[in-house]
Motif scaffolding. Structure first.
Motif, PDB file in Angstrom:
ATOM      1  N   VAL A 144       0.848  -1.188   0.000  1.00  0.00           N
ATOM      2  CA  VAL A 144       0.000   0.000   0.000  1.00  0.00           C
ATOM      3  C   VAL A 144       0.877   1.228   0.000  1.00  0.00           C
ATOM      4  O   VAL A 144       1.792   1.348   0.808  1.00  0.00           O
ATOM      5  N   ALA A 145       0.616   2.139  -0.937  1.00  0.00           N
ATOM      6  CA  ALA A 145       1.416   3.357  -1.002  1.00  0.00           C
ATOM      7  C   ALA A 145       1.197   4.189   0.251  1.00  0.00           C
ATOM      8  O   ALA A 145       0.066   4.478   0.623  1.00  0.00           O
ATOM      9  N   PRO A 146       2.284   4.619   0.938  1.00  0.00           N
ATOM     10  CA  PRO A 146       2.128   5.441   2.125  1.00  0.00           C
ATOM     11  C   PRO A 146       1.900   6.890   1.755  1.00  0.00           C
ATOM     12  O   PRO A 146       1.579   7.206   0.633  1.00  0.00           O
ATOM     13  N   SER A 147       2.111   7.771   2.688  1.00  0.00           N
ATOM     14  CA  SER A 147       2.106   9.216   2.484  1.00  0.00           C
ATOM     15  C   SER A 147       0.751   9.827   2.761  1.00  0.00           C
ATOM     16  O   SER A 147       0.216   9.665   3.839  1.00  0.00           O
ATOM     17  N   ALA A 148       0.148  10.517   1.752  1.00  0.00           N
ATOM     18  CA  ALA A 148      -0.970  11.425   1.972  1.00  0.00           C
ATOM     19  C   ALA A 148      -2.124  10.805   2.756  1.00  0.00           C
ATOM     20  O   ALA A 148      -2.292   9.594   2.763  1.00  0.00           O
ATOM     21  N   PRO A 149      -2.935  11.620   3.442  1.00  0.00           N
ATOM     22  CA  PRO A 149      -4.001  11.105   4.293  1.00  0.00           C
ATOM     23  C   PRO A 149      -4.956  10.146   3.599  1.00  0.00           C
ATOM     24  O   PRO A 149      -5.430   9.205   4.206  1.00  0.00           O
ATOM     25  N   LYS A 150      -5.257  10.381   2.322  1.00  0.00           N
ATOM     26  CA  LYS A 150      -6.205   9.523   1.635  1.00  0.00           C
ATOM     27  C   LYS A 150      -5.539   8.333   0.957  1.00  0.00           C
ATOM     28  O   LYS A 150      -6.191   7.527   0.318  1.00  0.00           O
ATOM     29  N   ALA A 151      -4.203   8.195   1.107  1.00  0.00           N
ATOM     30  CA  ALA A 151      -3.499   7.151   0.388  1.00  0.00           C
ATOM     31  C   ALA A 151      -3.941   5.764   0.808  1.00  0.00           C
ATOM     32  O   ALA A 151      -3.837   4.809   0.044  1.00  0.00           O
ATOM     33  N   ALA A 152      -4.441   5.602   2.053  1.00  0.00           N
ATOM     34  CA  ALA A 152      -4.895   4.299   2.511  1.00  0.00           C
ATOM     35  C   ALA A 152      -6.123   3.838   1.748  1.00  0.00           C
ATOM     36  O   ALA A 152      -6.492   2.669   1.805  1.00  0.00           O
ATOM     37  N   ALA A 153      -6.765   4.733   1.025  1.00  0.00           N
ATOM     38  CA  ALA A 153      -7.959   4.385   0.262  1.00  0.00           C
ATOM     39  C   ALA A 153      -7.609   3.935  -1.145  1.00  0.00           C
ATOM     40  O   ALA A 153      -8.468   3.885  -2.008  1.00  0.00           O
ATOM     41  N   ALA A 154      -6.349   3.649  -1.408  1.00  0.00           N
ATOM     42  CA  ALA A 154      -5.957   3.162  -2.728  1.00  0.00           C
ATOM     43  C   ALA A 154      -4.870   2.112  -2.576  1.00  0.00           C
ATOM     44  O   ALA A 154      -4.107   2.134  -1.617  1.00  0.00           O
ATOM     45  N   ARG A 155      -4.805   1.196  -3.520  1.00  0.00           N
ATOM     46  CA  ARG A 155      -3.784   0.163  -3.524  1.00  0.00           C
ATOM     47  C   ARG A 155      -2.928   0.295  -4.769  1.00  0.00           C
ATOM     48  O   ARG A 155      -3.444   0.508  -5.862  1.00  0.00           O
ATOM     49  N   TRP A 156      -1.635   0.157  -4.600  1.00  0.00           N
ATOM     50  CA  TRP A 156      -0.705   0.048  -5.713  1.00  0.00           C
ATOM     51  C   TRP A 156      -0.272  -1.416  -5.729  1.00  0.00           C
ATOM     52  O   TRP A 156       0.461  -1.854  -4.842  1.00  0.00           O
ATOM     53  N   VAL A 157      -0.734  -2.171  -6.699  1.00  0.00           N
ATOM     54  CA  VAL A 157      -0.452  -3.598  -6.767  1.00  0.00           C
ATOM     55  C   VAL A 157       0.606  -3.847  -7.835  1.00  0.00           C
ATOM     56  O   VAL A 157       0.395  -3.539  -9.016  1.00  0.00           O
ATOM     57  N   ALA A 158       1.749  -4.381  -7.432  1.00  0.00           N
ATOM     58  CA  ALA A 158       2.826  -4.660  -8.378  1.00  0.00           C
ATOM     59  C   ALA A 158       2.399  -5.748  -9.364  1.00  0.00           C
ATOM     60  O   ALA A 158       1.855  -6.778  -8.968  1.00  0.00           O
ATOM     61  N   VAL A 159       2.630  -5.501 -10.656  1.00  0.00           N
ATOM     62  CA  VAL A 159       2.242  -6.448 -11.705  1.00  0.00           C
ATOM     63  C   VAL A 159       3.385  -6.584 -12.708  1.00  0.00           C
ATOM     64  O   VAL A 159       4.399  -5.886 -12.625  1.00  0.00           O
ATOM     65  N   ASP A 160       3.211  -7.506 -13.675  1.00  0.00           N
ATOM     66  CA  ASP A 160       4.156  -7.658 -14.780  1.00  0.00           C
ATOM     67  C   ASP A 160       3.709  -6.809 -15.968  1.00  0.00           C
ATOM     68  O   ASP A 160       2.527  -6.474 -16.098  1.00  0.00           O
ATOM     69  N   TRP A 161       4.650  -6.524 -16.850  1.00  0.00           N
ATOM     70  CA  TRP A 161       4.317  -5.742 -18.033  1.00  0.00           C
ATOM     71  C   TRP A 161       3.259  -6.425 -18.890  1.00  0.00           C
ATOM     72  O   TRP A 161       2.423  -5.774 -19.516  1.00  0.00           O
ATOM     73  N   LYS A 162       3.280  -7.758 -18.906  1.00  0.00           N
ATOM     74  CA  LYS A 162       2.317  -8.500 -19.720  1.00  0.00           C
ATOM     75  C   LYS A 162       0.882  -8.300 -19.230  1.00  0.00           C
ATOM     76  O   LYS A 162      -0.072  -8.601 -19.945  1.00  0.00           O
ATOM     77  N   ASP A 163       0.724  -7.804 -18.000  1.00  0.00           N
ATOM     78  CA  ASP A 163      -0.610  -7.594 -17.442  1.00  0.00           C
ATOM     79  C   ASP A 163      -1.258  -6.298 -17.923  1.00  0.00           C
ATOM     80  O   ASP A 163      -2.457  -6.068 -17.671  1.00  0.00           O
ATOM     81  N   LEU A 164      -0.510  -5.447 -18.580  1.00  0.00           N
ATOM     82  CA  LEU A 164      -1.058  -4.182 -19.074  1.00  0.00           C
ATOM     83  C   LEU A 164      -1.755  -4.423 -20.416  1.00  0.00           C
ATOM     84  O   LEU A 164      -1.086  -4.777 -21.401  1.00  0.00           O
ATOM     85  N   PRO A 165      -3.074  -4.249 -20.506  1.00  0.00           N
ATOM     86  CA  PRO A 165      -3.786  -4.510 -21.766  1.00  0.00           C
ATOM     87  C   PRO A 165      -3.274  -3.621 -22.889  1.00  0.00           C
ATOM     88  O   PRO A 165      -3.237  -2.397 -22.768  1.00  0.00           O
ATOM     89  N   GLY A 166      -2.856  -4.259 -23.978  1.00  0.00           N
ATOM     90  CA  GLY A 166      -2.416  -3.497 -25.137  1.00  0.00           C
ATOM     91  C   GLY A 166      -1.027  -2.920 -25.036  1.00  0.00           C
ATOM     92  O   GLY A 166      -0.616  -2.140 -25.906  1.00  0.00           O
ATOM     93  N   TRP A 167      -0.275  -3.260 -23.979  1.00  0.00           N
ATOM     94  CA  TRP A 167       1.079  -2.718 -23.866  1.00  0.00           C
ATOM     95  C   TRP A 167       1.900  -3.141 -25.092  1.00  0.00           C
ATOM     96  O   TRP A 167       1.939  -4.297 -25.467  1.00  0.00           O
ATOM     97  N   GLY A 168       2.536  -2.177 -25.717  1.00  0.00           N
ATOM     98  CA  GLY A 168       3.283  -2.435 -26.940  1.00  0.00           C
ATOM     99  C   GLY A 168       2.549  -1.966 -28.182  1.00  0.00           C
ATOM    100  O   GLY A 168       3.137  -1.890 -29.262  1.00  0.00           O
ATOM    101  N   SER A 169       1.260  -1.625 -28.052  1.00  0.00           N
ATOM    102  CA  SER A 169       0.479  -1.171 -29.215  1.00  0.00           C
ATOM    103  C   SER A 169       0.521   0.335 -29.396  1.00  0.00           C
ATOM    104  O   SER A 169       0.197   0.848 -30.474  1.00  0.00           O
TER     105      SER A 169
END
Length: 368
Positions: free
Chosen positions: A35-60
């Motif tokens: 979970v990204a730390p820092s700003a007060p509302k940051a707990a309301a969001a998740r940064w989930v580590a993924v692979d490049w292949k998980d990005l739809p259309g990456w490379g297009s």
């Protein structure tokens, strides 16, 4: 990107998926989904580590076309970006594949999601209005733009009282012939004026947000819609209503007491967009406004949505270079379409589901 280049990239992505080590995760109590730390509302969001292949259309996407916007953001880099920005400036790619591989070498993708795990948000659009204008009040050019009053009491004057106050006459910067266009200019906060002199010579200048009168905002278009006087809030429909009801215009506009004041800025290059919250010029189709509580200004984002009023995929690299009071949430973006009639049309049609991935320097903890 050509077919051969996409083939090379597909092979690289396949290789990464088959034999690469897991993504390097920054220190976090939850090593798989930090979970990204820092700003007060940051707990309301998740940064989930993924692979490049998980990005739809990456490379297009033609990332070489996005490179100028990325370098513009590097003029004011976020914390942790100095090293990458230095590399990006020195290793300018010569083709889309090289640009793609350069990002993959030094950055890491993170999927953005709300605290409840919801990864689908909303994409909207905005633009820079462009209006015909005159330096003198004449003919149809009867609707003034005002500079910011120095007197704080005068500054708070409601819209309905401004025209009757002679102190505002000295603050009139220019006059436009489209009252609803002026309202749109005030909502957007900046725009362009196309001025013509007596000889017919055209000059374009920019007016930027200088402040407002601290009055509440009320939608004039919403009021007309609620009364059944217009069928929609498109510029054409509102303009038609204005032409049919000239005697009722001022009363209709007075529904919104808020007035935005402007300052005039030189526009030496008409191909350069206005400056966003990051302090760099916005690039049509590549700059987005985001919520700074979740995404740092300057962050490259992979956008997965659809073209306005279409099922055609809209997948591209964009840069978080602006903010907006209505842009709230982790998976929320407002795409800058540019200026003029076509940009206004695209912006008005943009309202579709969105998924976002943030690209962040490898080994650096993501922070809003």
């Amino acid at each position: 990107m050509g077919g051969w280049a996409r083939g090379v990239l597909a092979a690289i992505l396949g290789s990464l998926a088959a034999c690469s080590s897991p993504p390097l995760l920054p220190p976090s109590p939850a090593p798989v989904k930090p979970v990204a730390p820092s700003a007060p509302k940051a707990a309301a969001a998740r940064w989930v580590a993924v692979d490049w292949k998980d990005l739809p259309g990456w490379g297009s996407d033609d990332l070489l076309a996005a490179w100028p916007a990325l370098l513009a953001g590097c003029q004011r880099p976020a914390a942790g970006w100095a090293e990458f920005c230095a590399r990006a400036a020195l290793q300018s790619p010569t083709d889309p594949l090289e640009a793609t591989l350069l990002l993959m070498k030094y950055l890491r993708p993170w999927r953005l999601a709300a605290d409840n795990g919801e990864a689908t948000g909303l994409l909207t659009g905005y633009f820079e209005p462009q209006l015909a204008a005159s330096r003198q009040r004449q003919g149809a050019f009867q609707w003034p733009l005002h500079a910011l009053p120095a007197d704080p009491v005068l500054r708070r004057t409601p819209r309905s009282d401004i025209e009757a106050n002679p102190r505002f006459s000295a603050l009139e910067l220019a006059y436009v012939d489209d009252p609803f266009g002026l309202l749109q200019l005030q909502i957007q906060g900046s725009g362009r004026l196309v001025l013509r002199d007596a000889a017919g010579t055209e000059r374009i200048t920019r007016v930027a947000f200088a402040g407002h009168n601290d009055q509440p905002f009320q939608s004039v278009a919403r009021a007309l819609l609620d009364r059944g006087e217009v069928s929609d809030a498109t510029p054409r429909t509102l303009g038609d209503w204005a032409r049919r009801n000239p005697a009722r215009l001022r009363d209709a506009l007075a529904v919104n007491p808020r007035v935005v004041y402007f300052r005039e800025e030189p526009l030496p290059d008409v191909n350069v967009g206005p400056r966003g919250a990051q302090g760099v010029p916005l690039t049509p189709g590549r700059s987005v406004a985001i919520d700074r509580a979740f995404i740092a200004l300057g962050t490259p984002l992979w956008l997965d949505s659809t073209e306005p009023l279409s099922t055609t995929p809209l997948r591209r690299l964009v840069l978080a270079q602006d903010t907006g009071s209505a842009i709230q949430g982790a998976v929320r973006a407002d795409l800058f379409w540019g200026w003029g009639a076509d940009a206004a049309l695209q912006a008005g049609r943009t309202k579709q589901p969105l998924r976002l991935w943030a690209l962040w320097p490898d080994g650096v903890t993501p922070k809003p």
